[in-house]
Design a protein around this motif. Structure first.
Motif, PDB file in Angstrom:
ATOM      1  N   ARG A  28      19.469  -9.841  -5.785  1.00  0.00           N
ATOM      2  CA  ARG A  28      18.946 -10.479  -6.504  1.00  0.00           C
ATOM      3  C   ARG A  28      18.217 -10.402  -6.313  1.00  0.00           C
ATOM      4  O   ARG A  28      16.703 -10.358  -6.851  1.00  0.00           O
ATOM      5  N   SER A  29      17.504 -10.261  -4.573  1.00  0.00           N
ATOM      6  CA  SER A  29      16.517 -10.889  -4.096  1.00  0.00           C
ATOM      7  C   SER A  29      15.669  -9.643  -3.693  1.00  0.00           C
ATOM      8  O   SER A  29      14.400  -9.105  -4.324  1.00  0.00           O
ATOM      9  N   ASP A 108      16.827 -15.901   2.361  1.00  0.00           N
ATOM     10  CA  ASP A 108      17.989 -16.883   1.044  1.00  0.00           C
ATOM     11  C   ASP A 108      19.149 -16.364   1.020  1.00  0.00           C
ATOM     12  O   ASP A 108      20.294 -17.078  -0.301  1.00  0.00           O
ATOM     13  N   SER A 123      16.578 -20.456   0.097  1.00  0.00           N
ATOM     14  CA  SER A 123      16.901 -20.175  -1.118  1.00  0.00           C
ATOM     15  C   SER A 123      16.864 -20.760  -2.043  1.00  0.00           C
ATOM     16  O   SER A 123      16.519 -20.209  -3.575  1.00  0.00           O
ATOM     17  N   ALA A 127      13.863 -18.412  -5.340  1.00  0.00           N
ATOM     18  CA  ALA A 127      14.762 -18.191  -6.523  1.00  0.00           C
ATOM     19  C   ALA A 127      14.149 -18.858  -7.754  1.00  0.00           C
ATOM     20  O   ALA A 127      13.509 -18.643  -8.880  1.00  0.00           O
ATOM     21  N   TYR A 131      11.948 -17.517 -11.239  1.00  0.00           N
ATOM     22  CA  TYR A 131      12.423 -18.099 -12.456  1.00  0.00           C
ATOM     23  C   TYR A 131      11.132 -18.020 -13.934  1.00  0.00           C
ATOM     24  O   TYR A 131      12.075 -17.381 -15.340  1.00  0.00           O
TER      25      TYR A 131
END
Length: 263
Positions: A28-29, A108, A123, A127, A131
Motif C-alpha cells: 500500500r505504501s 512502515d 506505520s 498511513a 488518508y
C-alpha cells in the motif's frame, strides 16, 4: 499530487522525527507513493518485492535481479532512483542493513525485521499521509467503486437456485479479474449461512432462495468494499423490515455526510 510531492512530504516527516531516512516495504505504501503502481507478486501478503528507501538527497529501490526489469520498465518509469539488485536467494535484508548502517530509519514495518538497523516504526504516521486523497486518487477510487458494484450486480443477475457457493464465487472472480481488480476478500453465503456467520467463505452448499455476495476489490493500492443480496420469491416480513431499515440508515448517512470533511 505527484510522486515528487509525496516524497517531499516524507522528507518533511523525516525532519520532524529527526530521521536519516524512511523505508517503505508495504504494497500500500508503494502504491501510494507511485500514484497507483504495484510492487507485488503474491496478493495475500502485505509486503511487495521492491522496497523504497528515501534519504534526504536520494531514493533507492531495492529489488532482486529477477524482478528488476519489470519494476524499472513498468512500475517506476517516473521515479528517479538508484537501484540495488541482490540475487533472489540473498533477499533484501543484507542490502538494507548496509544502506541503513549508522542511520536512524523510519519504517512502515516492524523495525526488528531488518537486522543490524536502528529503526522506528512509522506505520501510523505514514498511513496518515495517505488518508486524504488527491483528485487523481479520488477519480480512481470512484472508478473502482463503480466497477466493484457493477461486478457484484452483474454476478447477482446470473445467480440461479441450485448453484453452489463455489460457482457463485467463480462468476464474481471472473468479473473482477477481467478489470484488473485484485480480490482481497470474496465471501458468499446462501440461506441460513447468511445469519450464522459474520464472514462466510464459500462452500459447496447449494442456493435455495437467498444469497449474499461480498467483495473487497483492490486496484492502484485502493480498496472498494461492497455487499449485495439476491432473493428468489416474495420477501419474508423479516427481510422486508431489514430492507426498509437499510434505506433509513442510508438516508441518514447521506444527509449527515459533508464532502471534504475528515471523519
Amino acid at each position: 499530487m505527484t510522486t515528487e510531492e509525496k516524497i517531499e512530504k516524507i522528507r518533511n516527516l523525516m525532519v520532524e522525527k529527526d530521521l536519516d531516512g524512511v523505508l517503505l516495504r508495504k504494497r500500500r505504501s508503494f502504491s501510494w507513493l507511485t500514484n497507483g503502481k504495484s510492487n507485488y507478486i503474491m496478493t495475500n501478503i502485505e509486503l511487495g518485492v521492491a522496497d523504497l528507501l528515501i534519504f534526504r538527497d536520494r531514493v533507492y529501490c531495492i529489488t532482486t535481479k529477477m524482478e528488476f526489469a519489470r519494476i524499472q520498465e513498468e512500475e517506476l518509469t517516473d521515479l528517479e532512483c538508484e537501484w540495488i539488485t541482490p540475487e533472489w536467494y540473498e533477499g533484501h535484508n543484507g542490502a538494507l542493513s548496509s544502506l541503513c548502517q549508522g542511520k536512524t530509519i523510519g519504517m512502515d514495518v516492524c523495525p526488528q525485521t531488518i537486522p543490524n538497523t536502528v529503526g522506528i516504526d512509522l506505520s501510523q504516521e505514514l498511513a496518515e499521509l495517505t488518508y486524504v486523497l488527491n483528485m487523481n486518487e479520488i477519480n480512481r477510487y470512484r472508478w473502482l467503486s463503480r466497477k466493484v458494484a457493477q461486478a457484484l450486480e452483474s454476478t447477482c443477475r446470473r445467480i440461479e437456485p441450485g448453484m453452489t457457493e463455489f460457482e457463485i464465487q467463480a462468476l464474481l472472480a471472473v468479473n473482477v479479474a477481467s478489470l484488473g481488480i485484485q480480490t482481497q476478500v470474496l465471501l458468499v453465503a446462501t440461506d441460513r449461512r447468511i445469519y450464522q456467520y459474520r464472514h462466510p467463505i464459500p462452500t459447496e452448499k447449494k442456493l435455495d432462495r437467498y444469497a449474499m455476495v461480498v467483495l473487497c476489490g483492490e486496484k492502484w493500492g485502493l480498496v472498494a468494499n461492497a455487499t449485495r443480496f439476491v432473493h428468489f420469491g416474495a420477501l419474508p416480513e423479516e427481510l422486508q423490515e431489514k430492507k426498509a431499515q437499510i434505506g433509513r440508515d442510508r438516508l441518514g448517512f447521506q444527509f449527515g455526510y459533508s464532502p471534504w470533511r475528515t471523519y
